[in-house]
Design a protein around this motif. Sequence first.
Motif, PDB file in Angstrom:
ATOM      1  N   ALA A 280       0.834  -1.209   0.000  1.00 49.81           N
ATOM      2  CA  ALA A 280       0.000   0.000   0.000  1.00 49.81           C
ATOM      3  C   ALA A 280       0.866   1.257   0.000  1.00 49.81           C
ATOM      4  O   ALA A 280       0.579   2.223  -0.712  1.00 49.81           O
ATOM      5  N   ALA A 281       1.943   1.243   0.787  1.00 53.98           N
ATOM      6  CA  ALA A 281       2.857   2.395   0.814  1.00 53.98           C
ATOM      7  C   ALA A 281       3.594   2.529  -0.507  1.00 53.98           C
ATOM      8  O   ALA A 281       3.841   3.635  -0.994  1.00 53.98           O
ATOM      9  N   LEU A 282       3.950   1.409  -1.116  1.00 49.85           N
ATOM     10  CA  LEU A 282       4.616   1.427  -2.413  1.00 49.85           C
ATOM     11  C   LEU A 282       3.693   1.996  -3.480  1.00 49.85           C
ATOM     12  O   LEU A 282       4.104   2.779  -4.343  1.00 49.85           O
ATOM     13  N   PHE A 283       2.425   1.619  -3.427  1.00 48.52           N
ATOM     14  CA  PHE A 283       1.401   2.114  -4.350  1.00 48.52           C
ATOM     15  C   PHE A 283       1.311   3.635  -4.274  1.00 48.52           C
ATOM     16  O   PHE A 283       1.197   4.316  -5.291  1.00 48.52           O
ATOM     17  N   LYS A 284       1.436   4.160  -3.057  1.00 48.82           N
ATOM     18  CA  LYS A 284       1.358   5.608  -2.859  1.00 48.82           C
ATOM     19  C   LYS A 284       2.638   6.307  -3.262  1.00 48.82           C
ATOM     20  O   LYS A 284       2.621   7.319  -3.958  1.00 48.82           O
ATOM     21  N   SER A 285       3.786   5.762  -2.865  1.00 51.58           N
ATOM     22  CA  SER A 285       5.062   6.424  -3.117  1.00 51.58           C
ATOM     23  C   SER A 285       5.425   6.450  -4.597  1.00 51.58           C
ATOM     24  O   SER A 285       6.159   7.319  -5.046  1.00 51.58           O
ATOM     25  N   GLU A 286       4.914   5.493  -5.375  1.00 50.69           N
ATOM     26  CA  GLU A 286       5.196   5.466  -6.808  1.00 50.69           C
ATOM     27  C   GLU A 286       4.167   6.250  -7.620  1.00 50.69           C
ATOM     28  O   GLU A 286       4.091   6.139  -8.841  1.00 50.69           O
ATOM     29  N   GLY A 328       0.473   1.015 -21.750  1.00 47.08           N
ATOM     30  CA  GLY A 328      -0.450   0.601 -22.811  1.00 47.08           C
ATOM     31  C   GLY A 328      -1.823   1.204 -22.610  1.00 47.08           C
ATOM     32  O   GLY A 328      -2.070   1.960 -21.671  1.00 47.08           O
ATOM     33  N   SER A 329      -2.726   0.874 -23.527  1.00 45.30           N
ATOM     34  CA  SER A 329      -4.091   1.410 -23.459  1.00 45.30           C
ATOM     35  C   SER A 329      -5.043   0.460 -24.174  1.00 45.30           C
ATOM     36  O   SER A 329      -4.622  -0.506 -24.814  1.00 45.30           O
ATOM     37  N   GLY A 330      -6.343   0.757 -24.061  1.00 41.26           N
ATOM     38  CA  GLY A 330      -7.345  -0.008 -24.789  1.00 41.26           C
ATOM     39  C   GLY A 330      -8.202  -0.907 -23.931  1.00 41.26           C
ATOM     40  O   GLY A 330      -9.354  -1.191 -24.278  1.00 41.26           O
ATOM     41  N   VAL A 331      -7.677  -1.382 -22.814  1.00 40.50           N
ATOM     42  CA  VAL A 331      -8.445  -2.288 -21.960  1.00 40.50           C
ATOM     43  C   VAL A 331      -9.503  -1.527 -21.171  1.00 40.50           C
ATOM     44  O   VAL A 331     -10.642  -1.968 -21.034  1.00 40.50           O
ATOM     45  N   TRP A 332      -9.124  -0.342 -20.660  1.00 42.28           N
ATOM     46  CA  TRP A 332     -10.037   0.436 -19.837  1.00 42.28           C
ATOM     47  C   TRP A 332     -10.423   1.760 -20.498  1.00 42.28           C
ATOM     48  O   TRP A 332     -10.997   2.629 -19.858  1.00 42.28           O
ATOM     49  N   GLY A 333     -10.096   1.939 -21.744  1.00 39.81           N
ATOM     50  CA  GLY A 333     -10.411   3.189 -22.423  1.00 39.81           C
ATOM     51  C   GLY A 333      -9.228   3.691 -23.229  1.00 39.81           C
ATOM     52  O   GLY A 333      -8.197   3.027 -23.338  1.00 39.81           O
ATOM     53  N   ALA A 334      -9.389   4.896 -23.774  1.00 42.11           N
ATOM     54  CA  ALA A 334      -8.377   5.420 -24.697  1.00 42.11           C
ATOM     55  C   ALA A 334      -7.172   6.024 -23.986  1.00 42.11           C
ATOM     56  O   ALA A 334      -6.090   6.111 -24.560  1.00 42.11           O
ATOM     57  N   ILE A 335      -7.319   6.449 -22.732  1.00 41.37           N
ATOM     58  CA  ILE A 335      -6.203   7.090 -22.028  1.00 41.37           C
ATOM     59  C   ILE A 335      -5.170   6.036 -21.657  1.00 41.37           C
ATOM     60  O   ILE A 335      -5.482   5.083 -20.940  1.00 41.37           O
ATOM     61  N   PRO A 336      -3.944   6.165 -22.133  1.00 42.30           N
ATOM     62  CA  PRO A 336      -2.930   5.137 -21.868  1.00 42.30           C
ATOM     63  C   PRO A 336      -2.319   5.251 -20.479  1.00 42.30           C
ATOM     64  O   PRO A 336      -2.364   6.310 -19.854  1.00 42.30           O
ATOM     65  N   MET A 337      -1.769   4.149 -20.018  1.00 45.76           N
ATOM     66  CA  MET A 337      -1.009   4.146 -18.776  1.00 45.76           C
ATOM     67  C   MET A 337       0.463   4.250 -19.126  1.00 45.76           C
ATOM     68  O   MET A 337       0.953   3.491 -19.966  1.00 45.76           O
ATOM     69  N   PRO A 338       1.201   5.183 -18.504  1.00 44.10           N
ATOM     70  CA  PRO A 338       2.628   5.314 -18.828  1.00 44.10           C
ATOM     71  C   PRO A 338       3.412   4.112 -18.323  1.00 44.10           C
ATOM     72  O   PRO A 338       3.042   3.488 -17.325  1.00 44.10           O
ATOM     73  N   PRO A 339       4.497   3.747 -18.984  1.00 45.08           N
ATOM     74  CA  PRO A 339       5.333   2.634 -18.512  1.00 45.08           C
ATOM     75  C   PRO A 339       6.000   2.974 -17.190  1.00 45.08           C
ATOM     76  O   PRO A 339       6.414   4.109 -16.960  1.00 45.08           O
ATOM     77  N   GLN A 340       6.100   1.988 -16.323  1.00 46.70           N
ATOM     78  CA  GLN A 340       6.737   2.173 -15.017  1.00 46.70           C
ATOM     79  C   GLN A 340       8.017   1.339 -14.964  1.00 46.70           C
ATOM     80  O   GLN A 340       8.199   0.467 -14.116  1.00 46.70           O
ATOM     81  N   ALA A 341       8.916   1.628 -15.905  1.00 40.35           N
ATOM     82  CA  ALA A 341      10.140   0.838 -16.038  1.00 40.35           C
ATOM     83  C   ALA A 341      11.106   1.064 -14.881  1.00 40.35           C
ATOM     84  O   ALA A 341      12.063   0.307 -14.717  1.00 40.35           O
ATOM     85  N   GLN A 342      10.870   2.096 -14.080  1.00 43.62           N
ATOM     86  CA  GLN A 342      11.777   2.376 -12.961  1.00 43.62           C
ATOM     87  C   GLN A 342      11.604   1.378 -11.825  1.00 43.62           C
ATOM     88  O   GLN A 342      12.466   1.271 -10.941  1.00 43.62           O
ATOM     89  N   LEU A 343      10.506   0.618 -11.825  1.00 42.03           N
ATOM     90  CA  LEU A 343      10.250  -0.341 -10.762  1.00 42.03           C
ATOM     91  C   LEU A 343      11.088  -1.602 -10.939  1.00 42.03           C
ATOM     92  O   LEU A 343      11.280  -2.078 -12.058  1.00 42.03           O
ATOM     93  N   SER A 344      11.553  -2.134  -9.841  1.00 40.69           N
ATOM     94  CA  SER A 344      12.254  -3.421  -9.900  1.00 40.69           C
ATOM     95  C   SER A 344      11.235  -4.525 -10.136  1.00 40.69           C
ATOM     96  O   SER A 344      10.030  -4.340  -9.917  1.00 40.69           O
ATOM     97  N   GLU A 345      11.713  -5.686 -10.573  1.00 41.45           N
ATOM     98  CA  GLU A 345      10.819  -6.817 -10.796  1.00 41.45           C
ATOM     99  C   GLU A 345      10.102  -7.202  -9.500  1.00 41.45           C
ATOM    100  O   GLU A 345       8.916  -7.544  -9.502  1.00 41.45           O
ATOM    101  N   GLU A 346      10.826  -7.102  -8.396  1.00 38.51           N
ATOM    102  CA  GLU A 346      10.238  -7.461  -7.101  1.00 38.51           C
ATOM    103  C   GLU A 346       9.124  -6.501  -6.709  1.00 38.51           C
ATOM    104  O   GLU A 346       8.039  -6.917  -6.289  1.00 38.51           O
ATOM    105  N   ASP A 347       9.385  -5.189  -6.866  1.00 38.60           N
ATOM    106  CA  ASP A 347       8.366  -4.196  -6.526  1.00 38.60           C
ATOM    107  C   ASP A 347       7.161  -4.300  -7.454  1.00 38.60           C
ATOM    108  O   ASP A 347       6.012  -4.133  -7.025  1.00 38.60           O
TER     109      ASP A 347
END
Length: 360
Positions: A280-286, A328-347
């Motif tokens: 939950a804290a990670l969700f907020k901090s990112e 990506g985009s298209g699943v929930w509408g036209a507004i895309p979600m930006p890539p979060q490549a800064q996250l580690s695989e674990e996070d």
Amino acid sequence: MFKLAKFAKSTLFVATTCFVIGSAVAQNSSTHFPGIGRVATPAEVAAWDIDVRPDFKGLPKGSGSVEQGQKLWESKCSVCHGTFGESNEIFTPIIGGTSADDIKTGRVASLSDRKQPQRTTIMKVATVSSLWDYIYRAMPWNAPRSLTPDDTFALVAYLLSMAEVVPDDFVLSNTNIAEVQKRMPNRNGMTLKHGMWNSKGTPDVHATACMHNCVQFVQIGSELPGYARNAHGNIAEQNRQYGPFRGSDSTKPPLAKLPGAAGEGLAHASETHAISKGPAALFKSENCTACHAMNSKLVGPSVADIASKYQGQSGALDKLMAKVKNGGSGVWGAIPMPPQAQLSEEDRKTLVTWVLSGGK
């Protein structure tokens, strides 16, 4: 533009974000401003002194082409600003509303046209240095200060090419940016009649001290009620992670005295972020909360809706981990979600697992 770095350099003063009580205020305080803050260290001043002025003082050496800028734009910027700077319902458009005549005159005619539907960035901004400075210091939103000077030159070149200020094969650099300034559509649309634009080495303000019969000593101090101190979580953890941020750890009692020049006793953003956190804290901090609420649609779907959609689906974890990484985009509408490549695989796995559980 407010010159925070220049202010810090000229006054050698940094105000702390700690709440200090009583006579302790006077300890370790600045000699320029008794009882307030402390002297800034050279490293702190240098870290903030990155501004680029309209006369291009402070501009790093480098270059970038329109072609390079387009690639960077599509991978880092278009998700929020649209492929051509037209926006995608998140931010206002950057490009549009200017003409070839505006480039000639330096005044954007559509600013005076009531039929113009919206004022874009390129219509209003007078100096190319403003574009360069803001992009370099603050973008992209999820990874500020991650762009190199060359990246920034390329992105500005791409924006200016879309506005037809420069040709499609242009290479913008520190050596030709002053010539590009002469083609900015609204370069003559800003008043120059103020000291901040051209002070010629003198102060921006010319007032004369006029206080008489003042109280000889004023005790400066403040107090935050204990119940309110940590009402919104630890404020030291709520800075984006770049620069030598210092702040008060609101999970602990107020400091007994002002810190010295080394900043002892203050919370460092890098240290507080390094502490092991739950999902939950990670969700907020990112900054996931900027687009996703727990139980209602925001810019994107809620955590509850995502969990419901993928409940029981085989491979949902791997699928959403890839989506978070690549955007990506298209699943929930036209507004895309930006890539979060800064996250580690674990996070990334921690976040997606938590979202799929509905935030439990």
